[in-house]
Design an enzyme around this catalytic site. Structure first.
Site, PDB file in Angstrom:
ATOM      1  N   ASP A 162       0.769  -1.183  -0.001  1.00 29.46           N
ATOM      2  CA  ASP A 162      -0.172   0.084  -0.084  1.00 29.46           C
ATOM      3  C   ASP A 162       0.876   1.019   0.075  1.00 29.46           C
ATOM      4  O   ASP A 162       0.613   2.233  -0.665  1.00 29.46           O
ATOM      5  CB  ASP A 162      -0.923   0.008   1.265  1.00 29.46           C
ATOM      6  CG  ASP A 162      -1.675  -1.389   1.372  1.00 29.46           C
ATOM      7  OD1 ASP A 162      -2.428  -1.590   0.627  1.00 29.46           O
ATOM      8  OD2 ASP A 162      -1.402  -1.930   2.432  1.00 29.46           O
ATOM      9  N   HIS A 190      -4.751  -3.309   6.373  1.00 31.71           N
ATOM     10  CA  HIS A 190      -4.433  -3.594   4.873  1.00 31.71           C
ATOM     11  C   HIS A 190      -6.102  -3.988   4.317  1.00 31.71           C
ATOM     12  O   HIS A 190      -6.289  -5.289   4.090  1.00 31.71           O
ATOM     13  CB  HIS A 190      -3.469  -4.935   4.607  1.00 31.71           C
ATOM     14  CG  HIS A 190      -3.492  -5.214   3.231  1.00 31.71           C
ATOM     15  ND1 HIS A 190      -3.106  -4.500   2.272  1.00 31.71           N
ATOM     16  CD2 HIS A 190      -3.831  -6.387   2.581  1.00 31.71           C
ATOM     17  CE1 HIS A 190      -3.039  -4.889   1.073  1.00 31.71           C
ATOM     18  NE2 HIS A 190      -3.639  -6.130   1.307  1.00 31.71           N
TER      19      HIS A 190
HETATM   20  P1  NAD Z   1      -2.263 -18.185  -4.076  1.00 27.27           P
HETATM   21  O1  NAD Z   1      -3.557 -18.988  -3.992  1.00 27.27           O
HETATM   22  O2  NAD Z   1      -1.617 -18.254  -5.599  1.00 27.27           O
HETATM   23  O3  NAD Z   1      -1.094 -19.136  -3.258  1.00 27.27           O
HETATM   24  C1  NAD Z   1      -1.630 -19.638  -2.023  1.00 27.27           C
HETATM   25  C2  NAD Z   1      -0.900 -20.710  -1.522  1.00 27.27           C
HETATM   26  O4  NAD Z   1      -1.034 -20.869  -0.167  1.00 27.27           O
HETATM   27  C3  NAD Z   1      -1.602 -21.808  -2.321  1.00 27.27           C
HETATM   28  O5  NAD Z   1      -0.262 -22.636  -3.024  1.00 27.27           O
HETATM   29  C4  NAD Z   1      -2.068 -22.772  -1.213  1.00 27.27           C
HETATM   30  O6  NAD Z   1      -1.913 -24.153  -1.448  1.00 27.27           O
HETATM   31  C5  NAD Z   1      -1.164 -22.408   0.091  1.00 27.27           C
HETATM   32  N1  NAD Z   1      -1.728 -22.622   1.151  1.00 27.27           N
HETATM   33  C6  NAD Z   1      -2.923 -22.586   1.482  1.00 27.27           C
HETATM   34  N2  NAD Z   1      -3.252 -22.806   3.131  1.00 27.27           N
HETATM   35  C7  NAD Z   1      -1.761 -23.137   3.399  1.00 27.27           C
HETATM   36  C8  NAD Z   1      -1.255 -23.577   4.638  1.00 27.27           C
HETATM   37  N3  NAD Z   1      -1.971 -23.768   5.634  1.00 27.27           N
HETATM   38  N4  NAD Z   1      -0.019 -23.778   4.838  1.00 27.27           N
HETATM   39  C9  NAD Z   1       0.858 -23.393   3.588  1.00 27.27           C
HETATM   40  N5  NAD Z   1       0.258 -23.039   2.476  1.00 27.27           N
HETATM   41  C10 NAD Z   1      -0.883 -23.039   2.300  1.00 27.27           C
HETATM   42  O7  NAD Z   1      -2.269 -16.892  -3.672  1.00 27.27           O
HETATM   43  P2  NAD Z   1      -1.106 -15.710  -3.688  1.00 27.27           P
HETATM   44  O8  NAD Z   1      -1.582 -14.928  -4.989  1.00 27.27           O
HETATM   45  O9  NAD Z   1       0.230 -16.272  -3.531  1.00 27.27           O
HETATM   46  O10 NAD Z   1      -1.416 -14.935  -2.591  1.00 27.27           O
HETATM   47  C11 NAD Z   1      -1.446 -15.419  -1.070  1.00 27.27           C
HETATM   48  C12 NAD Z   1      -2.028 -14.444   0.046  1.00 27.27           C
HETATM   49  O11 NAD Z   1      -1.363 -13.192  -0.079  1.00 27.27           O
HETATM   50  C13 NAD Z   1      -3.632 -14.300  -0.459  1.00 27.27           C
HETATM   51  O12 NAD Z   1      -4.095 -14.259   0.932  1.00 27.27           O
HETATM   52  C14 NAD Z   1      -3.542 -13.039  -0.947  1.00 27.27           C
HETATM   53  O13 NAD Z   1      -4.921 -12.318  -0.677  1.00 27.27           O
HETATM   54  C15 NAD Z   1      -2.433 -12.254  -0.158  1.00 27.27           C
HETATM   55  N6  NAD Z   1      -2.026 -10.895  -0.595  1.00 27.27           N
HETATM   56  C16 NAD Z   1      -1.641 -10.039   0.258  1.00 27.27           C
HETATM   57  C17 NAD Z   1      -1.188  -8.834   0.171  1.00 27.27           C
HETATM   58  C18 NAD Z   1      -0.767  -7.782   1.067  1.00 27.27           C
HETATM   59  O14 NAD Z   1      -0.436  -6.648   0.472  1.00 27.27           O
HETATM   60  N7  NAD Z   1      -0.660  -7.956   2.450  1.00 27.27           N
HETATM   61  C19 NAD Z   1      -0.899  -8.560  -1.324  1.00 27.27           C
HETATM   62  C20 NAD Z   1      -1.267  -9.533  -2.314  1.00 27.27           C
HETATM   63  C21 NAD Z   1      -1.698 -10.725  -2.018  1.00 27.27           C
HETATM   64  C1  LMR Z   2      -3.691  -6.760  -2.456  1.00 29.40           C
HETATM   65  O1  LMR Z   2      -3.679  -5.613  -1.858  1.00 29.40           O
HETATM   66  O2  LMR Z   2      -3.325  -6.584  -3.599  1.00 29.40           O
HETATM   67  C2  LMR Z   2      -4.120  -7.830  -1.936  1.00 29.40           C
HETATM   68  O3  LMR Z   2      -4.275  -7.832  -0.572  1.00 29.40           O
HETATM   69  C3  LMR Z   2      -5.132  -8.394  -2.717  1.00 29.40           C
HETATM   70  C4  LMR Z   2      -6.756  -8.065  -2.238  1.00 29.40           C
HETATM   71  O4  LMR Z   2      -7.580  -8.511  -1.846  1.00 29.40           O
HETATM   72  O5  LMR Z   2      -6.811  -6.812  -2.236  1.00 29.40           O
END
Ligand code: NAD
Ligand code: LMR
Length: 336
Positions: A162, A190
């Site tokens: 962000d 977030h």
């Molecule tokens: P994705 O679905 O491509 O990958 C997530 C992975 O986590 C999958 O491979 C799944 O098998 C694995 N997983 C699920 N439960 C698990 C567990 N208990 N232990 C280990 N692995 C597990 O998702 P992504 O695009 O890589 O995103 C991951 C997370 O990050 C999501 O929750 C997304 O919303 C979040 N995200 C946060 C931000 C931020 O700024 N904070 C930004 C982008 C995405």
């Molecule tokens: C982001 O900020 O890109 C991620 O946390 C995905 C979402 O759900 O907004």
């Protein structure tokens, strides 16, 4: 000649996912810990994700990174966190159709509570944890509360994406390089309630408020940054991955290597050594909240003494109220 550094163990959960794929190669190349620090990677997945993580592990080896000492793939948290120095918790259950916020919190608590326990039992004494999986702030709170022997300050949630989005939007609008911008703060959760605050931000030393009008800030900038995640999902058809990986690298790099006098934004626990500073900004103890932070001596320290305008106050209070609601929902489920 300086003695070679000891390898650092980095654990990535959800390593077979999209962010994992964008992140792992950059960690292995030395971008997160420094180009002089060897790294051992531990990739934690659930059984359904193991194949993807194993494939990534093969490619990591094929890249012949000079700093990469080992790659292990497992679905056993105690092995994944054994002796870990840096834990990047990406794996989380995304919200699906028909799911209420409480359902998501419950599903993710079932992931972050045992991972907190495994970190407590098995990680190295200097462990640093960054939670990326959503809802990141509350997941970090859950993990921290299940790791009573780890100082609460070692659990953080990612709001650096962000922060980076806010800087990039200002740079685009003012037509300056991103490096000209300093002093942005992302407050709160977030989520769409976050508040990207430019009241202390400068462009080559000049206040941002002199260079952009207040209407653009309120009506375009703030909602654009706060809802950028949703926009990416809409346009790309999947949530942000490479930019999230980049922000995770920025967060851990600064945490380990320190920031200068300039603050950045991170979701930090509002108890422990940060309690007084958070309270001074009207953020109660017992949350994980995005605040202006500097990294000093390997710890995130809240930047103090910043004035908060009435407008910012209302936004911050709304986001903090949302964090408190999430905490209460998890507490009501008996998970905190
Ligand atoms: P994705 O679905 O491509 O990958 C997530 C992975 O986590 C999958 O491979 C799944 O098998 C694995 N997983 C699920 N439960 C698990 C567990 N208990 N232990 C280990 N692995 C597990 O998702 P992504 O695009 O890589 O995103 C991951 C997370 O990050 C999501 O929750 C997304 O919303 C979040 N995200 C946060 C931000 C931020 O700024 N904070 C930004 C982008 C995405
Ligand atoms: C982001 O900020 O890109 C991620 O946390 C995905 C979402 O759900 O907004």
């Amino acid at each position: 000649m300086a003695a070679p550094r000891e390898p650092v163990t980095v654990t990535i959960t959800g390593a077979g996912g999209q962010i994992g794929y964008a992140l792992l190669f950059r960690i292995a190349s030395g971008e997160i810990l420094g180009h002089d620090t060897p790294v051992r990677l531990r990739l934690l997945e659930i059984p359904q994700g193991l194949h993807a993580a194993e494939g990534t592990a093969l490619e990591l080896l094929d890249s012949a990174f000079p700093l990469l000492r080992s790659v292990e793939v497992t679905d056993v948290p105690s092995s994944a966190f054994d002796g870990t120095n840096v834990a990047l918790l990406l794996g989380a259950r995304p919200r699906s159709a028909g799911m209420e916020r409480a359902d998501l919190l419950e599903a993710n608590a079932a992931i972050f509570a045992p991972q907190g326990e495994a970190i407590n039992e098995h990680a190295a004494s200097d462990v640093r944890v960054l939670v990326v999986g959503n809802p990141a702030n509350t997941n970090a709170l859950i993990a921290a509360s299940h790791a009573p022997d780890v100082p609460t300050e070692r659990f953080t949630a990612m709001t650096r994406l962000d922060h980076n989005r806010a800087i990039a939007q200002l740079a685009l609008k003012i037509e300056v390089p991103v490096t000209a911008i300093d002093g942005v703060i992302v407050w709160g959760n977030h989520s769409a309630t976050q508040y990207p605050d430019v009241s202390h931000a400068t462009v080559d030393g000049r206040p941002v408020s002199e260079l952009v009008d207040a209407e653009w800030l309120d009506e375009v900038f703030v909602p654009r940054v706060a809802r950028r995640g949703a926009q990416i999902i809409e346009v790309r058809g999947a949530s942000s991955a490479a930019s999230a990986a980049s922000a995770a690298i920025d967060h851990v790099y600064d945490w380990v290597n320190g920031t200068s006098e300039h603050w950045t934004s991170a979701g930090v626990t509002t108890g422990g050594t940060n309690a007084d500073a958070a309270t001074a900004y009207g953020v109660p103890e017992g949350l994980v909240c995005s605040l202006p932070v500097k990294s000093v001596g390997g710890e995130w320290v809240v930047a103090t003494g910043l004035e908060i305008s009435a407008d910012a106050r209302a936004h911050i209070d709304a986001s903090v109220a949302e964090l408190a609601e999430e905490r209460d929902a998890v507490r009501a489920l008996g998970l905190l």
